[in-house]
Scaffold this active site. Structure first.
Site, PDB file in Angstrom:
ATOM      1  CB  CYS A  73      13.379 -83.801  14.668  1.00  0.00           C
ATOM      2  SG  CYS A  73      13.383 -85.554  15.088  1.00  0.00           S
ATOM      3  CB  CYS A  84      12.955 -85.122   8.167  1.00  0.00           C
ATOM      4  SG  CYS A  84      11.287 -85.087   8.837  1.00  0.00           S
ATOM      5  CB  CYS A 162       7.282 -88.542  14.539  1.00  0.00           C
ATOM      6  SG  CYS A 162       7.370 -87.951  12.822  1.00  0.00           S
ATOM      7  CB  CYS A 348       3.286 -88.887  -5.347  1.00  0.00           C
ATOM      8  SG  CYS A 348       3.527 -90.602  -5.810  1.00  0.00           S
TER       9      CYS A 348
END
Length: 394
Positions: A73, A84, A162, A348
């Site tokens: 990207c 990212c 994206c 998480c």
């Protein structure tokens, strides 16, 4: 001296939690993005608040790691999109970096030595590193253009796509003009259909359908669901194995959302048992009650978990999926005081998990099993599941 905008030549050290690597220069620590341990890079300091450390971003690589690849990207770069962290790293090396972070948090914050802290690995999920993201939120800049936020700022980076999202998902949304400052929720359901939530006119919003735990879930616009298409059922299978709720038992599903794990617990406790889902979002509870209306042993309670559980009967088994900050001392104390046979904890954030591992140990609950999954490829995030049992039975 303020180092902001200063360009430094750095020897890159180990990976750190948050998608950075650690470097040192003139007695100060720098957390460097877009680098890999062992590299020599030039980096620009992006933030310096005058303490012992500052933030930097790689602008050129002088000596590259063999794990470095071209980022697919064009916005995954210094000054680009903040979503990212690891597009410049091969997927196996990404998982190795995440594994190193998880083990370090378990050791430094969790107080573990050996055992799971040395052997846990971040596992690959099917589907590859791109096109996996089922939910995302676009930000809107002052000119009404939708994009994604830059790292560590509220700045919106205009993009044309994206690559983490399914191909074509955002095309028309990125071409439209929106109200400045809004955020646009986008989701893809099990049929591949797109659904919009907050930030769009009510007439454009629609419910989505997902499938997990052997049943369909109709979700209101904006409702939480795991972003990776393989994660929900992966977590379901781990919870099914580790919860092992006995027939006729009492189970809690805390921070339960629509009751995904409650569906598993209900199968285990059967019609003579009970499962209580505690969730603060009323719309999620409404969605869950509709999805699980065939399971009378499941009851939903709306409210803050730490308040609601004080009025519940003692559980045999607890499943908890707290927000990123983790459970914390108050909830760990409450759970351990109720003396469940098993606590299955979905985490998480590895730092929050590490802190809670230590809190559980202090209250007599040992980490009996742990798995972690690369549910967010190209980013530093991961999803872990931990099993806690009384230390004398683990």
């Amino acid at each position: 001296m303020d180092w902001t905008d200063r360009v430094l030549e750095l020897e890159v050290g180990p990976v750190a939690h948050g998608g950075h690597c650690v470097a040192r220069h003139e007695g100060r620590v720098l957390f460097v993005r877009h680098a890999i341990p062992g590299e020599r890079v030039r980096a620009v300091v992006t933030e310096d608040q005058g303490g012992s450390f500052c933030l930097a971003d790689t602008i050129s690589v002088l000596e590259a790691s063999p794990d470095r690849v071209p980022a697919p990207c064009p916005w995954a770069r210094a000054g680009g999109c903040g979503g990212c962290d690891f597009q410049h790293v091969t997927p196996p090396a990404q998982r190795a970096l995440k594994t190193a972070v998880l083990r370090e948090q378990l050791t430094r914050l969790g107080g573990l030595t050996g055992g799971l802290a040395d052997t846990v690995e971040v596992e690959e999920l099917p589907g590859g590193p791109l096109g996996w993201r089922q939910r995302l939120r676009l930000a809107v800049d002052d000119e009404g253009r939708a994009g994604l936020r830059a790292h560590h700022t509220h700045e919106v980076v205009p993009i044309s796509d994206c690559l983490l999202a399914p191909a074509g998902l955002l095309d028309d949304l990125l071409e439209r003009r929106w109200r400045p400052g809004d955020e646009i929720e986008v989701a893809v359901d099990v049929r591949g259909e797109r659904h919009l939530g907050a930030g769009v006119p009510p007439a454009e919003r629609s419910a989505s359908v997902q499938h997990a735990a052997g049943r369909d879930w109709e979700l209101s616009p904006g409702a939480f669901w795991q972003v990776h298409p393989e994660l929900a059922d992966t977590l379901v299978e781990v919870v099914r194995e580790w919860a092992a709720a006995p027939g006729g038992g009492t189970a809690w599903d805390l921070y339960g959302g629509v009751g995904l794990f409650a569906a598993v617990l209900a199968e285990q406790v059967g019609p003579r048992g009970s499962v209580t889902v505690v969730e603060s979002a009323r719309q999620a509870v409404a969605d869950g009650e509709r999805a699980l209306r065939d399971l009378p042993q499941v009851a939903f309670r709306v409210g803050r978990v730490e308040r609601v559980v004080t009025g519940l009967p003692d559980p045999t088994v607890v499943v908890a999926d707290p927000p990123r900050k983790g459970l914390g001392r108050t909830m760990v104390d409450e759970l351990c005081a109720r003396a469940p046979e098993r606590i299955v904890y979905v985490a998480c954030d590895p730092a929050a998990l590490g802190r809670d591992v230590k809190l559980f140990a202090d209250r007599g609950y040992a980490l009996a099993a742990l798995r972690s999954f690369d549910a967010f490829p190209m980013t530093h995030h991961m999803e872990s599941v931990a099993l806690f049992r009384p230390a004398d039975r683990s």
